[in-house]
Design an enzyme around this catalytic site. Structure first.
Site, PDB file in Angstrom:
ATOM      1  N   HIS A 155       0.839  -1.201   0.000  1.00 41.16           N
ATOM      2  CA  HIS A 155       0.000   0.000   0.000  1.00 41.16           C
ATOM      3  C   HIS A 155       0.872   1.249   0.000  1.00 41.16           C
ATOM      4  O   HIS A 155       2.069   1.180   0.280  1.00 41.16           O
ATOM      5  CB  HIS A 155      -0.929   0.035   1.226  1.00 41.16           C
ATOM      6  CG  HIS A 155      -2.087  -0.909   1.118  1.00 41.16           C
ATOM      7  ND1 HIS A 155      -2.001  -2.224   1.528  1.00 41.16           N
ATOM      8  CD2 HIS A 155      -3.353  -0.730   0.631  1.00 41.16           C
ATOM      9  CE1 HIS A 155      -3.167  -2.820   1.302  1.00 41.16           C
ATOM     10  NE2 HIS A 155      -4.003  -1.935   0.761  1.00 41.16           N
ATOM     11  N   LYS A 204      -0.758   4.913   4.473  1.00 39.48           N
ATOM     12  CA  LYS A 204      -1.700   3.988   5.127  1.00 39.48           C
ATOM     13  C   LYS A 204      -1.284   3.774   6.570  1.00 39.48           C
ATOM     14  O   LYS A 204      -0.121   3.488   6.866  1.00 39.48           O
ATOM     15  CB  LYS A 204      -1.734   2.656   4.366  1.00 39.48           C
ATOM     16  CG  LYS A 204      -2.788   1.711   4.916  1.00 39.48           C
ATOM     17  CD  LYS A 204      -3.078   0.565   3.980  1.00 39.48           C
ATOM     18  CE  LYS A 204      -4.094  -0.395   4.566  1.00 39.48           C
ATOM     19  NZ  LYS A 204      -5.414   0.209   4.756  1.00 39.48           N
TER      20      LYS A 204
END
Ligand code: NAD
Length: 241
Positions: A139, A143
């Site tokens: 990600h 995040k």
């Protein structure tokens, strides 16, 4: 299915919140924003036509938001929670709310991930326990939760399927399955499950190319939940998987 009229959006200023607003504009659905800073404040006066609450915020906001919703008089709007990395306390708040209204919690709103999870459950149940399983998730750098909620759901899927199928006596214990988390640049989201055994490997991969896939899934879930009785639901219920 009833038409979505008016969405109360929690986390409107975030990446997903912006994406939800863009999609709502495209579909002619009105959005009311719920303030979360410095504390959660529901819109006042309360808009009478709120169909559903959609949340893309963070763990600490949800308990406050549920408490504020429960302070109101019924009817209580259905709730769709997309925030990941939920604590046990937050899950308890959500469970309290499910006594009054339908509530859906999803670590991932995409159809591809729902299908991936079903494939992973099948593979983990059917492959012999000599197979080892590992999960890789990638990600973007912003995040917050590590591992991702989706990777955690995949891990639980593998554990549950292996326990049901092989019991705790197998060569590969469910506890040995690991999640490897990478945080890189602006990657929207990738999940890969590798199952490796004697002489062969199975790799199941999902890549989200943009955030609108999650916003579309959240709207699909929101529309579906509007007709449901109080209780806790998941994307598998929405997609009928
Ligand atoms: P973001 O950081 O861009 O936005 C978070 C929003 O919550 C903002 O509006 C911010 O102001 C608010 N917020 C954050 N912390 C707060 C705090 N302590 N107090 C008050 N308000 C606070 O995040 P994002 O990328 O939009 O993601 C939001 C959540 O949705 C994350 O948990 C993410 O993992 C999750 N997510 C879920 C899916 C899914 O399919 N379920 C998809 C993408 C993201």
């Amino acid at each position: 299915m009833p038409k979505l009229e008016n969405i109360l959006l929690v986390g409107a200023s975030g990446r997903m919140g912006n994406c939800v607003q863009t999609l709502a504009q495209e579909r002619g659905i009105s959005i009311q924003k719920c303030t979360t800073r410095p504390c959660v404040q529901l819109p006042s006066p309360w808009p009478s036509d709120v169909s559903v609450v959609i949340d893309f915020s963070c763990d600490s906001v949800i308990g406050q938001m549920v408490a504020k919703l429960l302070e109101r008089r019924p009817p209580f709007p259905p709730l769709v929670v997309g925030t990941t990395g939920l604590s046990n306390d937050t899950m308890e708040s959500i469970k309290l709310y499910t006594q009054r209204a339908a509530c859906l919690v999803a670590s991932n709103f995409s159809l591809g991930i729902a299908i991936l999870r079903a494939c992973v459950r099948l593979a983990a149940a059917k492959l012999p326990d000599a197979f080892e399983a590992e999960i890789i998730e990638i990600h973007h750098r912003h995040k917050r939760d590590i591992p991702s909620g989706t990777a955690q759901s995949l891990l639980n899927d593998i554990r549950d399927a292996q326990m049901l199928s092989h019991g705790a006596s197998g060569e590969t214990t469910p506890e040995s399955v690991k999640i490897h988390s990478l945080r890189m640049a602006s990657v929207v989201g990738e999940h890969q499950v590798i199952l490796a055994g004697p002489g062969e490997q199975l790799r199941l991969v999902h890549q989200a190319e943009n955030r609108s896939v999650f916003a579309h899934g959240a709207f699909h879930a929101a529309q579906w939940i509007c007709g449901q009785n109080p209780g806790l639901y998941h994307m598998e219920d929405v997609f009928g998987i």
